[in-house]
Enzyme design. Structure first.
Site, mmCIF file in Angstrom:
data_model
loop_
_atom_site.group_PDB
_atom_site.id
_atom_site.type_symbol
_atom_site.label_atom_id
_atom_site.label_comp_id
_atom_site.label_asym_id
_atom_site.label_seq_id
_atom_site.Cartn_x
_atom_site.Cartn_y
_atom_site.Cartn_z
ATOM 1 N N ARG A 1 7.798 8.699 -6.999
ATOM 2 C CA ARG A 1 8.021 7.583 -7.933
ATOM 3 C C ARG A 1 8.984 8.036 -9.009
ATOM 4 N NH1 ARG A 1 4.251 2.779 -10.238
ATOM 5 N NH2 ARG A 1 5.913 1.709 -11.347
ATOM 6 N N ASP B 1 11.736 2.933 -9.102
ATOM 7 C CA ASP B 1 11.488 2.300 -10.405
ATOM 8 C C ASP B 1 12.505 2.753 -11.444
ATOM 9 O OD1 ASP B 1 10.183 0.629 -12.132
ATOM 10 O OD2 ASP B 1 8.454 1.940 -12.460
ATOM 11 N N HIS C 1 19.869 -2.952 -10.758
ATOM 12 C CA HIS C 1 19.439 -3.181 -9.376
ATOM 13 C C HIS C 1 20.590 -2.931 -8.414
ATOM 14 C CE1 HIS C 1 15.670 -4.539 -10.894
ATOM 15 N NE2 HIS C 1 16.096 -5.702 -11.334
ATOM 16 N N LEU D 1 15.783 7.203 12.674
ATOM 17 C CA LEU D 1 15.029 6.982 11.433
ATOM 18 C C LEU D 1 14.552 5.538 11.415
ATOM 19 C CD1 LEU D 1 14.319 7.790 8.354
ATOM 20 C CD2 LEU D 1 16.475 6.665 7.805
HETATM 21 C C1 IPE Z 1 6.713 -1.216 -8.871
HETATM 22 O O1 IPE Z 1 7.472 -1.222 -10.030
HETATM 23 C C2 IPE Z 1 7.348 -2.092 -7.845
HETATM 24 C C3 IPE Z 1 8.628 -1.626 -7.337
HETATM 25 C C4 IPE Z 1 9.254 -0.534 -7.645
HETATM 26 C C5 IPE Z 1 9.221 -2.508 -6.379
HETATM 27 P P1 IPE Z 1 7.116 -2.139 -11.279
HETATM 28 O O2 IPE Z 1 8.154 -1.882 -12.300
HETATM 29 O O3 IPE Z 1 6.930 -3.536 -10.840
HETATM 30 O O4 IPE Z 1 5.690 -1.564 -11.708
HETATM 31 P P2 IPE Z 1 4.946 -1.557 -13.113
HETATM 32 O O5 IPE Z 1 4.944 -2.968 -13.609
HETATM 33 O O6 IPE Z 1 5.705 -0.660 -14.009
HETATM 34 O O7 IPE Z 1 3.581 -1.017 -12.820
HETATM 35 C C1 IPE Z 2 12.460 -1.283 -10.063
HETATM 36 O O1 IPE Z 2 13.066 -1.310 -11.303
HETATM 37 C C2 IPE Z 2 12.897 -2.411 -9.172
HETATM 38 C C3 IPE Z 2 11.932 -3.497 -9.049
HETATM 39 C C4 IPE Z 2 10.712 -3.495 -9.471
HETATM 40 C C5 IPE Z 2 12.397 -4.710 -8.390
HETATM 41 P P1 IPE Z 2 12.495 -2.194 -12.479
HETATM 42 O O2 IPE Z 2 13.151 -3.538 -12.421
HETATM 43 O O3 IPE Z 2 11.031 -2.208 -12.492
HETATM 44 O O4 IPE Z 2 13.049 -1.400 -13.749
HETATM 45 P P2 IPE Z 2 12.256 -1.042 -15.066
HETATM 46 O O5 IPE Z 2 10.975 -0.393 -14.654
HETATM 47 O O6 IPE Z 2 12.031 -2.326 -15.788
HETATM 48 O O7 IPE Z 2 13.164 -0.103 -15.805
HETATM 49 MG MG MG Z 3 9.599 -1.000 -13.267
#
Ligand code: IPE
Ligand code: IPE
Ligand code: MG
Length: 225
Positions: A172, A11, A28, A122
């Protein structure tokens, strides 16, 4: 002890990009470098399963440009990593609701899954279009069918993660301390590690710190030790 299965909620890509004054997709694509680094580290450390939450069922509701950008990135990464998988004896798997994955991406995923099916060092699992509630609900439906037919097996064998041991350690990144509908069943006795580090900055040194923290845990599973 080295955990057998480490799972990571990757995240913070969007926030990382914003901090650099860039578009979310830039975060990303830099996140892919962290995936590479962590996979390498898992191989070095002898971790047997590394699962990575790449895209949730809820993430489909993000703006179309971000979703399609993420899917293109996924397709490119899967193809780019084939050599690494072969070289490092890595089995590649995707777990999630395949009905929502575009046929073009799905066919490439299946090709690489088949190509790496006998690799042993792995197992790298990309959790894509995955949600914990979807997984449990689907398992319950499959279980109910077999139950009615008088051939029900152990409930866990209906989960999308059947055959994969439950995660020992869940990491996380980005400071959020929630499960976000991830592996709800499978994390029953998982150790949790939260870090403020945003995913594109999470590399080997950070992974090492998480493993150190895991080593200090006392897993009791409800017993007295
Ligand atoms: C969780 O992250 C999903 C992934 C990392 C793929 P999100 O960014 O979607 O989660 P929330 O919305 O903060 O809970
Ligand atoms: C995690 O990063 C990747 C996915 C959920 C696809 P985010 O896109 O949720 O990034 P933030 O949480 O908005 O910074
Ligand atoms: Mg996120």
């Amino acid at each position: 002890m080295i955990p057998s299965h480490v799972t990571i909620i990757m995240d913070g890509n969007g926030r990382w990009a914003r901090k650099q004054g860039e578009e979310r997709l830039f975060g990303h694509s830099n996140g892919v470098e962290s995936v590479r680094a962590c996979t390498e580290y898992a191989v070095e450390k002898g971790i047997r399963y590394l699962s990575l939450f790449a895209f949730s069922e809820e993430n489909w509701n993000r703006p179309e440009a971000e979703v399609s950008g993420l899917m293109s990135l996924m397709l490119k990464s899967v193809m780019d990593e084939r050599e690494t998988f072969a070289k490092n004896d890595i089995r590649f798997m995707v777990i999630g609701n395949r009905e929502h994955i575009a046929p073009e991406l799905l066919s490439k995923i299946e090709m690489v899954e088949n190509e790496t099916i006998n690799n042993k060092r792995l197992t790298l699992i990309i959790m894509l279009s995955y949600s914990g509630k979807w997984d449990i609900q689907r398992a319950a439906e499959l279980y109910a069918k077999d139950y009615a037919a008088g051939c029900a097996k152990d409930f866990e064998s209906y989960l999308a993660t059947a055959g994969i041991p439950d995660p020992d350690l869940l990491i996380r990144t980005s400071g959020e301390q929630r499960i976000s509908n991830y592996m709800l069943w499978q994390t029953a006795y998982t150790e949790f590690y939260f870090t403020e580090t945003l995913w594109p900055d999470f590399r080997k040194a950070d992974f090492e710190i998480a493993l150190k923290s895991y080593e200090s845990r006392d897993r009791r599973y409800g017993l007295i030790k």
